[in-house]
Design a protein around this motif. Structure first.
Motif, short mmCIF file in Angstrom:
data_model
loop_
_atom_site.label_atom_id
_atom_site.label_comp_id
_atom_site.label_asym_id
_atom_site.label_seq_id
_atom_site.Cartn_x
_atom_site.Cartn_y
_atom_site.Cartn_z
N VAL A 1 0.82 -1.22 0.00
CA VAL A 1 0.00 0.00 0.00
C VAL A 1 0.85 1.26 0.00
O VAL A 1 0.58 2.22 -0.75
CB VAL A 1 -0.95 0.00 1.21
N LEU A 2 1.92 1.28 0.81
CA LEU A 2 2.71 2.50 0.93
C LEU A 2 3.71 2.67 -0.20
O LEU A 2 4.42 3.67 -0.25
CB LEU A 2 3.42 2.53 2.30
N ASN A 3 3.76 1.70 -1.12
CA ASN A 3 4.54 1.87 -2.34
C ASN A 3 3.65 2.05 -3.57
O ASN A 3 4.15 2.12 -4.69
CB ASN A 3 5.46 0.66 -2.55
N ASP A 4 2.35 2.14 -3.33
CA ASP A 4 1.41 2.34 -4.43
C ASP A 4 1.54 3.78 -4.94
O ASP A 4 1.59 4.73 -4.14
CB ASP A 4 -0.02 2.10 -3.92
N PRO A 5 1.60 3.98 -6.26
CA PRO A 5 1.71 5.35 -6.82
C PRO A 5 0.60 6.28 -6.36
O PRO A 5 0.77 7.51 -6.35
CB PRO A 5 1.64 5.11 -8.33
N ILE A 6 -0.55 5.71 -5.95
CA ILE A 6 -1.66 6.55 -5.51
C ILE A 6 -1.31 7.34 -4.25
O ILE A 6 -1.92 8.38 -3.97
CB ILE A 6 -2.93 5.69 -5.27
N LEU A 7 -0.32 6.87 -3.48
CA LEU A 7 0.04 7.54 -2.23
C LEU A 7 0.46 8.98 -2.48
O LEU A 7 0.03 9.89 -1.77
CB LEU A 7 1.18 6.77 -1.55
N ASP A 8 1.32 9.20 -3.47
CA ASP A 8 1.81 10.55 -3.76
C ASP A 8 0.68 11.46 -4.23
O ASP A 8 0.62 12.64 -3.87
CB ASP A 8 2.92 10.51 -4.81
N ASP A 9 -0.22 10.90 -5.03
CA ASP A 9 -1.37 11.68 -5.50
C ASP A 9 -2.28 12.05 -4.34
O ASP A 9 -2.81 13.17 -4.27
CB ASP A 9 -2.14 10.85 -6.54
N LEU A 10 -2.42 11.12 -3.41
CA LEU A 10 -3.32 11.32 -2.27
C LEU A 10 -2.84 12.46 -1.38
O LEU A 10 -3.62 13.30 -0.93
CB LEU A 10 -3.39 10.01 -1.46
N TYR A 11 -1.53 12.49 -1.11
CA TYR A 11 -0.98 13.49 -0.19
C TYR A 11 -0.38 14.70 -0.92
O TYR A 11 0.02 15.68 -0.27
CB TYR A 11 0.10 12.84 0.68
N GLY A 12 -0.27 14.63 -2.24
CA GLY A 12 0.27 15.75 -3.00
C GLY A 12 1.75 15.99 -2.79
O GLY A 12 2.23 17.13 -2.88
N ILE A 13 2.50 14.91 -2.53
CA ILE A 13 3.93 15.03 -2.28
C ILE A 13 4.59 13.69 -2.58
O ILE A 13 3.96 12.64 -2.43
CB ILE A 13 4.22 15.45 -0.80
N ASP A 14 5.84 13.72 -3.01
CA ASP A 14 6.62 12.50 -3.21
C ASP A 14 7.10 12.03 -1.84
O ASP A 14 8.17 12.41 -1.37
CB ASP A 14 7.81 12.78 -4.14
N ILE A 15 6.28 11.23 -1.19
CA ILE A 15 6.55 10.86 0.20
C ILE A 15 7.82 10.03 0.33
O ILE A 15 8.67 10.29 1.18
CB ILE A 15 5.34 10.11 0.80
N LYS A 16 7.96 9.00 -0.51
CA LYS A 16 9.14 8.14 -0.42
C LYS A 16 10.40 8.95 -0.69
O LYS A 16 11.42 8.78 0.00
CB LYS A 16 9.02 6.97 -1.40
N GLY A 17 10.36 9.83 -1.68
CA GLY A 17 11.52 10.67 -1.98
C GLY A 17 11.86 11.58 -0.81
O GLY A 17 13.04 11.75 -0.47
#
Length: 251
Positions: free
Chosen positions: A225-241
């Motif tokens: 789930v936390l590597n799903d591309p939707i995560l960045d779209d959801l929070y509006g930020i490149d979280i992993k980066g």
């Protein structure tokens, strides 16, 4: 087992949650994540039968709306966000309220077994040495731990937690999650918690449910789930980066 089926819930006739369905097995902890306003707290309140809802919330084959108060209290304990304290009780007295589900009447005294469970619960959260202190004199982090101890004393089958690490320093956040992990493992119980810190979600969760606009957009183990591309779209930020850059600063 906790099963939520086709759940709709909200406020003032407007649905915040739309068609939510998932299952949580005994011995599992589920973290609910998503941006502010996506329906995380509403979901917990609906499971706790504090909000009217359509659809089903089922525990061990029984619909929660059909349970009486004491039966329900033995099944589910909710620790919601604490913003204000209205009563000047001691830590011990506050935690003892968790034993309501096991009392024989409104005026019944605490048993020796109740006392043992209350003290063990207070010790779990590291406050035994100040158990007679008034909760109006405590810091926000200490109050958070008192209310967690009250839920432990309630000893339900399922604990619902709404941002339980708020007001806690890093050590106490980790201690709290370790206590919950141990409680789940030793007692084959369930924890469903809302967490904002995705590092803590990675550390704590067996499964993650991600909400957007009141609907499930991802569900599965944290790595997926936390590597799903939707995560960045959801929070509006490149979280992993962002996390990776922060980690470099520790090297």
């Amino acid at each position: 087992m906790l099963e939520v089926k086709n759940l709709y819930s909200g406020y003032d006739g407007r649905d915040i949650l739309k068609d939510i369905s998932f299952k949580v097995k005994n011995g599992e902890n589920l973290c609910i994540v998503g941006p502010n306003g996506c329906g995380k707290s509403t979901l917990l309140k609906s499971i706790a039968n504090l909000l009217e809802h359509r659809g089903s919330v089922i525990i061990d084959g029984k619909e929660v709306s059909s349970m009486n108060k004491k039966s329900f209290a033995r099944k589910i304990g909710l620790m919601s966000q604490i913003t204000q304290i209205y009563f000047p009780y001691t830590i011990y007295d506050t935690v003892s309220l968790g034993r309501y589900a096991y009392s024989k009447g409104a005026l019944s005294k605490l048993s020796k077994e109740d006392d043992r469970i209350i003290l063990e619960s207070i010790e779990k959260v590291g406050l035994l040495d100040i158990k007679d202190k008034m909760i109006t004199e405590l810091s926000g982090g200490q109050i958070q731990r008192v209310f967690l101890a009250r839920v432990f004393a309630q000893d339900p089958d399922i604990i619902l937690l709404d941002e339980p690490t708020n007001h806690l320093d890093l050590k106490n956040q980790i201690d709290l999650l370790e206590n919950l992990k141990e409680w789940i493992s030793l007692n084959n119980k369930i924890v469903v918690g809302v967490l904002h810190d995705l590092n803590l979600v990675q550390y704590f969760a067996d499964n993650v449910l991600m909400l957007k606009d009141g609907q499930i957009v991802a569900y599965g183990n944290p790595q997926t789930v936390l590597n799903d591309p939707i995560l960045d779209d959801l929070y509006g930020i490149d979280i992993k980066g962002f996390m990776t850059e922060i980690l470099k600063k520790w090297e």
